[in-house]
Design an enzyme around this catalytic site. Structure first.
Site, PDB file in Angstrom:
ATOM      1  N   LYS A 112     -21.033  18.249  20.537  1.00 38.95           N
ATOM      2  CA  LYS A 112     -20.593  17.192  21.458  1.00 38.95           C
ATOM      3  C   LYS A 112     -20.428  15.853  20.738  1.00 38.95           C
ATOM      4  O   LYS A 112     -19.658  15.014  21.182  1.00 38.95           O
ATOM      5  CB  LYS A 112     -21.564  17.081  22.625  1.00 38.95           C
ATOM      6  CG  LYS A 112     -21.450  18.305  23.525  1.00 38.95           C
ATOM      7  CD  LYS A 112     -22.268  18.196  24.780  1.00 38.95           C
ATOM      8  CE  LYS A 112     -22.040  19.409  25.670  1.00 38.95           C
ATOM      9  NZ  LYS A 112     -22.712  20.645  25.175  1.00 38.95           N
TER      10      LYS A 112
HETATM   11  C1  LIG Z   1     -22.167  21.926  25.526  1.00 41.07           C
HETATM   12  C2  LIG Z   1     -22.498  23.076  24.629  1.00 41.07           C
HETATM   13  C3  LIG Z   1     -21.832  24.314  24.752  1.00 41.07           C
HETATM   14  C4  LIG Z   1     -20.798  24.604  25.816  1.00 41.07           C
HETATM   15  O1  LIG Z   1     -19.604  23.897  25.604  1.00 41.07           O
HETATM   16  P1  LIG Z   1     -18.495  23.793  26.753  1.00 41.07           P
HETATM   17  O2  LIG Z   1     -17.495  22.834  26.249  1.00 41.07           O
HETATM   18  O3  LIG Z   1     -19.235  23.288  27.959  1.00 41.07           O
HETATM   19  O4  LIG Z   1     -17.949  25.154  26.960  1.00 41.07           O
HETATM   20  C5  LIG Z   1     -22.147  25.309  23.842  1.00 41.07           C
HETATM   21  N1  LIG Z   1     -23.064  25.117  22.865  1.00 41.07           N
HETATM   22  C6  LIG Z   1     -23.725  23.952  22.718  1.00 41.07           C
HETATM   23  C7  LIG Z   1     -24.735  23.811  21.635  1.00 41.07           C
HETATM   24  C8  LIG Z   1     -23.470  22.879  23.587  1.00 41.07           C
HETATM   25  O5  LIG Z   1     -24.136  21.719  23.428  1.00 41.07           O
END
Ligand SMILES: *Cc1c(COP(=O)(O)O)cnc(C)c1O
Length: 476
Positions: A112
């Site tokens: 993120k």
């Molecule tokens: C947020 C997150 C996901 C999921 O991602 P999306 O974009 O919501 O599909 C998967 N793995 C980790 C480590 C995350 O922080």
């Protein structure tokens, strides 16, 4: 470049407006009216660019001139200079046809950061031009909060308040938030559950007077600019592996469908992506959809990959919009049925179109742990986190049906040290924190404990948020 809502009943907006709006006023999500595209020659010319230069090239068409390239370029360079790998999102080869793309070299060790590090800077630039300030409020069960805080710390135009349930996050997660001592960052440990935190955030947004007074905003996963920033690393990986001359496939561990939708966007822009493999944990609403064409909610089961413990994938609406041939009215009806009855189905023709590109696999807890263990024992001895293991296990399940000459890239979405207990249980090895966080346990914390009470939280926000510039002007 203009953006339209998936529900077809909100105003068409420019980039800066979409950035600040988040959700559309008709309840829909914003998508580009038309996708900008790159020719094969233009994609070929991306070879050898630094990550930042590639990012500027891929994202500039989305700005529609509302942020100029001269304003944008330094934001991008600054955002990715804070990553602790020169390639920003490096590839690691596992075998003849399989690679892992590491997306966890940012400040909070999860993918993120790739989008949010840019988003915080974009907010600051756009708000300064409008002479505005925002107050960002959010709830977190642990992970998203730290990425948002790192994105917004020290930003001139932003004050950020993150609520977490007191005593219910892991110590690493709490410390990643509370050791940020910047004066515009406010951590609230709520005497309540994560649901209580979420309810209070919703209540603050529903209090129109408070929302307007504070110019409330969010940086949640439906924000268009997050998708935009995630498109870049699909280009980075594909070009390194021989695109546009060679197609590439990706396996993506999925919760809200934001990350894998960005891959879909990259393909719409001309990147030759052959297959998108969606990995879900036991909360498998998406895997069931791609198998049956029916989306039905079920209760959320806690897993060792908590960032994917979701009931509804909010970004999936963006793909549905295209499956409904961009008919906002038809999609509004479909989403209405889903909200009312917890279920909807697409036609066999629509499902067939989705399955030309996507397939889904559910990966249960045992297979997730077994994949962490086997990857650790394989040639490179790679340590992966549980989310990454879900994506890699989905890749392995799909691989017998794929052309082995097409590279398959599994996305590593978090550093293993972010989930040390699950990794240690599966592999017998406790992954150490990387150097940038090695002293996390010695750092000073700043956090306020508040009761589960709307007025108490609102009073605290009022007392700490700097007044919005526009409100100050209005009062003058
Ligand atoms: C947020 C997150 C996901 C999921 O991602 P999306 O974009 O919501 O599909 C998967 N793995 C980790 C480590 C995350 O922080």
């Amino acid at each position: 470049m203009r953006y339209i809502s998936t529900r077809g009943a909100a105003p068409t907006l420019a980039f800066d407006e979409v950035l600040l709006a988040g959700l559309a006023r008709d309840g829909g999500l914003y998508v580009p009216e038309t996708w900008p595209t790159f020719t094969h020659d233009e994609i070929r010319a991306m070879r050898g660019l630094s990550y930042a230069d590639l990012a500027i090239k891929v994202m500039t068409p989305f700005l529609g001139g509302r942020v100029t390239e001269a304003e944008f370029a330094p934001l991008v360079r600054d955002a990715y200079a804070g990553f602790d790998h020169a390639a920003v999102t490096p590839l690691v080869q596992l075998d003849q046809s399989t690679w892992v793309m590491e997306l966890f070299h940012g400040p909070t060790l999860a993918f993120k950061d790739v989008a949010l590090q840019l988003l915080g800077r974009l907010f600051d630039t756009v708000l300064a031009k409008r002479n505005e300030r925002v107050t960002i409020v959010g709830a977190t069960s642990g992970d998203t909060g730290s990425a948002a805080i790192e994105a917004c710390r020290d930003r001139e135009a932003i004050d950020i308040f993150i609520l977490h349930p007191k005593g219910r996050t892991s110590e690493v997660q709490r410390r990643q938030m509370t050791t940020v001592l910047s004066s515009n960052v406010h951590n609230i440990a709520l005497e309540g559950s994560f649901d209580d935190c979420q309810d209070l955030v919703k209540a603050m947004f529903n209090d129109t007077a408070f929302r307007d007074e504070q110019n409330l905003s969010a940086v949640n996963s439906i924000n268009w600019a997050r998708i935009m920033a995630q498109i870049v690393y699909y280009f980075a990986a594909a070009v390194q592996l021989g695109s546009p001359n060679r197609p590439v496939s990706f396996a993506v561990p999925t919760g809200n469908f934001g990350n894998v939708y960005a891959a879909y966007g990259a393909r719409a822009m001309g990147l030759p992506i052959e297959r998108l493999v969606v990995g879900t944990n036991s909360n498998d609403i998406l895997a069931r959809f791609f198998a049956t064409g029916t989306m039905t909610t079920a209760g959320v089961t806690p897993t060792i990959s908590p960032s994917m413990d979701i009931q509804i994938s909010s970004n999936f609406e963006r793909l549905l919009f295209d499956l409904y041939d961009r008919d906002g009215k038809a999609l509004t009806e479909c989403m209405g049925r889903f909200r009312a009855g917890g279920s909807f189905a697409v036609t066999p023709e629509q499902l067939g179109r989705a399955r030309l590109l996507f397939n889904g696999h559910k990966v249960d807890e045992d297979l997730t742990s077994a994949t962490m263990a086997s990857t650790r024992l394989s040639a490179g001895g790679l340590m992966i986190d549980p989310h990454t293991a879900v994506g890699l296990a989905a890749a392995r399940a799909e691989q017998p049906h794929l052309d082995p000459s097409v590279p398959l890239v599994a996305l590593a979405c978090a550093h293993p040290a972010k989930f040390p207990d699950a990794v240690e249980r599966a592999t017998g090895v406790r992954p150490p924190l990387p150097p940038r966080l090695a002293d996390l346990y010695e750092r000073e914390e700043r956090v306020i404990v508040l009761p589960n009470d709307l007025k108490a939280v609102q009073d605290f926000v009022r007392s700490r948020a700097r007044r919005t510039a526009s409100a100050a002007l209005g009062a003058a």
